[in-house]
Design a protein around this motif. Structure first.
Motif, PDB file in Angstrom:
ATOM      1  N   HIS A  31      11.110  34.241  52.257  1.00  0.00           N
ATOM      2  CA  HIS A  31       9.985  33.299  52.234  1.00  0.00           C
ATOM      3  C   HIS A  31       9.328  33.222  53.605  1.00  0.00           C
ATOM      4  CE1 HIS A  31      13.171  32.027  49.410  1.00  0.00           C
ATOM      5  NE2 HIS A  31      12.153  31.915  48.574  1.00  0.00           N
ATOM      6  N   SER A  32       8.099  32.727  53.602  1.00  0.00           N
ATOM      7  CA  SER A  32       7.414  32.530  54.892  1.00  0.00           C
ATOM      8  C   SER A  32       8.153  31.483  55.718  1.00  0.00           C
ATOM      9  CB  SER A  32       5.975  32.079  54.637  1.00  0.00           C
ATOM     10  OG  SER A  32       5.978  30.938  53.809  1.00  0.00           O
ATOM     11  N   PHE A  33       8.848  30.553  55.049  1.00  0.00           N
ATOM     12  CA  PHE A  33       9.480  29.435  55.763  1.00  0.00           C
ATOM     13  C   PHE A  33      10.934  29.679  56.162  1.00  0.00           C
ATOM     14  CE2 PHE A  33       9.639  28.715  51.162  1.00  0.00           C
ATOM     15  CZ  PHE A  33      11.004  28.547  50.951  1.00  0.00           C
ATOM     16  N   ASN A  34      11.518  30.804  55.807  1.00  0.00           N
ATOM     17  CA  ASN A  34      12.895  31.081  56.242  1.00  0.00           C
ATOM     18  C   ASN A  34      12.903  31.260  57.761  1.00  0.00           C
ATOM     19  OD1 ASN A  34      13.464  33.014  53.295  1.00  0.00           O
ATOM     20  ND2 ASN A  34      14.463  31.086  53.804  1.00  0.00           N
ATOM     21  N   SER A  35      13.952  30.715  58.409  1.00  0.00           N
ATOM     22  CA  SER A  35      14.015  30.898  59.865  1.00  0.00           C
ATOM     23  C   SER A  35      14.748  32.199  60.184  1.00  0.00           C
ATOM     24  CB  SER A  35      14.720  29.713  60.523  1.00  0.00           C
ATOM     25  OG  SER A  35      16.105  29.788  60.263  1.00  0.00           O
ATOM     26  N   LYS A  36      14.459  32.748  61.339  1.00  0.00           N
ATOM     27  CA  LYS A  36      15.124  33.997  61.749  1.00  0.00           C
ATOM     28  C   LYS A  36      16.631  33.747  61.857  1.00  0.00           C
ATOM     29  CE  LYS A  36      11.324  36.571  63.369  1.00  0.00           C
ATOM     30  NZ  LYS A  36      10.274  35.708  62.905  1.00  0.00           N
ATOM     31  N   ASP A  95      18.472  31.696  60.140  1.00  0.00           N
ATOM     32  CA  ASP A  95      19.101  31.698  58.801  1.00  0.00           C
ATOM     33  C   ASP A  95      19.223  33.116  58.251  1.00  0.00           C
ATOM     34  OD1 ASP A  95      19.470  28.985  58.806  1.00  0.00           O
ATOM     35  OD2 ASP A  95      17.548  28.567  57.814  1.00  0.00           O
ATOM     36  N   ILE A  96      18.211  33.928  58.522  1.00  0.00           N
ATOM     37  CA  ILE A  96      18.260  35.323  58.041  1.00  0.00           C
ATOM     38  C   ILE A  96      19.436  36.040  58.704  1.00  0.00           C
ATOM     39  CG2 ILE A  96      17.057  37.563  58.124  1.00  0.00           C
ATOM     40  CD1 ILE A  96      14.414  35.985  57.724  1.00  0.00           C
ATOM     41  N   THR A  97      19.562  35.864  60.012  1.00  0.00           N
ATOM     42  CA  THR A  97      20.661  36.518  60.728  1.00  0.00           C
ATOM     43  C   THR A  97      22.003  36.001  60.207  1.00  0.00           C
ATOM     44  OG1 THR A  97      19.306  36.824  62.679  1.00  0.00           O
ATOM     45  CG2 THR A  97      21.687  36.858  63.010  1.00  0.00           C
ATOM     46  N   THR A  98      22.121  34.699  60.055  1.00  0.00           N
ATOM     47  CA  THR A  98      23.408  34.116  59.639  1.00  0.00           C
ATOM     48  C   THR A  98      23.835  34.633  58.269  1.00  0.00           C
ATOM     49  OG1 THR A  98      22.776  32.136  60.829  1.00  0.00           O
ATOM     50  CG2 THR A  98      24.697  31.940  59.400  1.00  0.00           C
ATOM     51  N   ILE A  99      22.926  34.608  57.301  1.00  0.00           N
ATOM     52  CA  ILE A  99      23.335  35.015  55.942  1.00  0.00           C
ATOM     53  C   ILE A  99      23.708  36.503  55.927  1.00  0.00           C
ATOM     54  CG2 ILE A  99      21.018  35.514  54.970  1.00  0.00           C
ATOM     55  CD1 ILE A  99      22.046  34.177  52.355  1.00  0.00           C
ATOM     56  N   LEU A 100      22.987  37.308  56.699  1.00  0.00           N
ATOM     57  CA  LEU A 100      23.306  38.746  56.704  1.00  0.00           C
ATOM     58  C   LEU A 100      24.613  39.008  57.464  1.00  0.00           C
ATOM     59  CD1 LEU A 100      19.790  40.407  57.046  1.00  0.00           C
ATOM     60  CD2 LEU A 100      21.322  40.471  55.068  1.00  0.00           C
ATOM     61  N   GLU A 101      24.848  38.254  58.528  1.00  0.00           N
ATOM     62  CA  GLU A 101      26.123  38.432  59.252  1.00  0.00           C
ATOM     63  C   GLU A 101      27.295  38.058  58.346  1.00  0.00           C
ATOM     64  OE1 GLU A 101      24.720  38.080  63.918  1.00  0.00           O
ATOM     65  OE2 GLU A 101      25.705  36.343  63.001  1.00  0.00           O
ATOM     66  N   GLN A 102      27.090  37.008  57.567  1.00  0.00           N
ATOM     67  CA  GLN A 102      28.165  36.620  56.633  1.00  0.00           C
ATOM     68  C   GLN A 102      28.349  37.691  55.556  1.00  0.00           C
ATOM     69  OE1 GLN A 102      27.705  32.615  55.252  1.00  0.00           O
ATOM     70  NE2 GLN A 102      27.694  31.778  57.326  1.00  0.00           N
ATOM     71  N   LEU A 103      27.244  38.200  55.047  1.00  0.00           N
ATOM     72  CA  LEU A 103      27.347  39.257  54.031  1.00  0.00           C
ATOM     73  C   LEU A 103      28.129  40.438  54.585  1.00  0.00           C
ATOM     74  CD1 LEU A 103      26.422  40.458  51.238  1.00  0.00           C
ATOM     75  CD2 LEU A 103      24.452  41.386  52.442  1.00  0.00           C
ATOM     76  N   ALA A 104      27.856  40.780  55.838  1.00  0.00           N
ATOM     77  CA  ALA A 104      28.512  41.943  56.459  1.00  0.00           C
ATOM     78  C   ALA A 104      30.028  41.787  56.504  1.00  0.00           C
ATOM     79  CB  ALA A 104      27.962  42.163  57.858  1.00  0.00           C
ATOM     80  N   THR A 105      30.510  40.543  56.513  1.00  0.00           N
ATOM     81  CA  THR A 105      31.974  40.352  56.545  1.00  0.00           C
ATOM     82  C   THR A 105      32.590  40.531  55.152  1.00  0.00           C
ATOM     83  OG1 THR A 105      31.860  37.984  56.125  1.00  0.00           O
ATOM     84  CG2 THR A 105      31.783  38.687  58.447  1.00  0.00           C
TER      85      THR A 105
END
Ligand SMILES: Cc1ncc(COP(=O)(O)O)c(C=O)c1O
Length: 375
Positions: free
Chosen positions: A356-361, A363-373
């Motif tokens: 979304h336009s309103f997602n923060s960078k 939050d994007i980093t956090t969710i992807l870092e968690q996915l990577a684990t």
């Protein structure tokens, strides 16, 4: 009262395969699952301006009161459709109550007995349902595979052939080679139909969609755009010629035999269009690019389907595993949904990230870092 045995059996089957659907009200987590790509569904400005528009026009009616062919064709319809047609550089625009209605209405009545429909194998359920109601013959071609489509067209050789695709595939987020599709369609004298549900508000300087971004409006027989995604409201439009407009009004059953949209819904569509400003679209684009760069940085790119849209899918494979990762991310404060078979083919179960336009960078980093684990 007894519940029919066959239905009971189907529910048991879903439970056993861990794919039973149920309705949940989600808590206030960070949104990586809704189609509200530009945040317009939550926009106070859209809400207030819609109210103001109705007050300014002295419209104090709650419902359409009937089918558009009887009492439901409120004055706002014509105004809204004229605006939409102009915005999308189309001779005509016909509003439907939803994208589902538009697709069922179009495909059930446009292709005739003896005609042929060639559709991408990943096409949306609403198009499939419309095709099922049609008397035309239909065949699927391999996903985004122009060669396969060309081969099929050589074999089919009918007078009237419809080719159907989406400009953004809802469960994959990828886009077809639309220029290539236009060339193939022209070569075989076929009519190209493009569902732009997930491209409106995402592609084009003002979010006009991919067909318009590529300046292909005049090469496409019909475009279907929906308002429940980036526009954050309700309804859908079929864009096409004067004759198509007239034909649909006369023969499209999901247009004829249903109550029209309320004036409020029409006013919301008008106001939402006015909110399609290049700044928020650029914000969304920035987040899409940032998400993609983070996927590469975290070496997650192998699992992700290539996409330039707001939908990005990480194929996990396996119902249990996909559900478990989704649950973990949900418990960590993110709204994200697993997409399971039968919605996608077995073995291709995935996590679908809607950006979304309103997602923060952050939050994007956090969710992807968690996915990577987890993967
Ligand atoms: C590609 C596509 N077409 C049509 C629809 C249906 O649109 P609506 O939600 O307005 O019924 C959807 C939404 O699920 C979609 O993803």
């Amino acid at each position: 009262m007894n519940f029919p045995k066959k239905l009971e059996q189907k529910l048991i089957q879903r439970t056993t395969s861990n794919t039973l659907r149920s309705l949940k009200s989600d808590t206030n987590r960070i949104d990586f699952y809704s189609n509200d790509y530009l945040g317009l569904a939550q926009s106070e400005s859209v809400f207030d301006q819609t109210h103001q528009l109705l007050l300014d026009k002295n419209i104090k009616i709650n419902g359409a009161t009937g089918s558009r062919l009887i009492s439901g064709n409120h004055q706002l319809y014509q105004e809204t459709e004229n605006y939409i047609a102009q915005f999308h550089n189309s001779p005509k625009a016909l509003l439907f109550n939803s994208g589902y209605d538009a697709n069922v209405g179009f495909f059930s009545c446009v292709p005739q007995r003896g005609d042929v429909i060639l559709y991408d194998e990943y096409i949306h359920a609403s198009i499939r349902d419309g095709i099922q109601l049609s008397n035309a013959k239909s065949y699927k071609f391999k996903h985004n595979d122009l060669e396969n489509l060309d081969e099929m067209l050589k074999r089919v050789q009918h007078d009237t052939i419809y080719i159907v695709t989406e400009s953004v595939f809802s469960m994959d987020g990828d886009t077809p080679n639309l220029n290539g599709l236009v060339t193939v369609a022209k070569k075989h004298n076929a009519y190209l139909v493009v569902d732009e549900a997930h491209a409106l508000g995402v592609f084009g300087e003002k979010g006009e969609g991919l067909v318009q971004q590529l300046q292909l409006e005049n090469e496409v027989f019909a475009r279907i755009i929906t308002y429940g995604k980036a526009l954050g409201c309700h309804g859908a439009t079929i864009l096409g010629s004067e004759k198509l407009y007239s034909y649909l009004i006369n023969f499209s059953r999901s247009f004829i035999y249903t109550t029209g949209l309320s004036p409020h819904a029409l006013a919301t569509i008008q106001v939402a269009y006015l909110h399609l400003k290049s700044e928020i679209i650029q914000q969304l684009e920035e987040n899409i690019n940032f998400f993609k760069s983070e996927v590469i940085r975290l070496q997650l790119d192998n699992s992700f389907i290539e996409s330039n849209s707001a939908i990005h899918c990480s194929v996990i494979s396996g119902i249990e595993k996909t559900k478990a990762i989704a649950l973990q991310l949900q418990e960590n404060g993110f709204n994200i949904k697993p997409i399971l078979s039968p919605t996608v083919p077995e073995g291709q179960e995935r996590l679908r990230f809607c950006l979304h336009s309103f997602n923060s960078k952050k939050d994007i980093t956090t969710i992807l870092e968690q996915l990577a684990t987890f993967v």
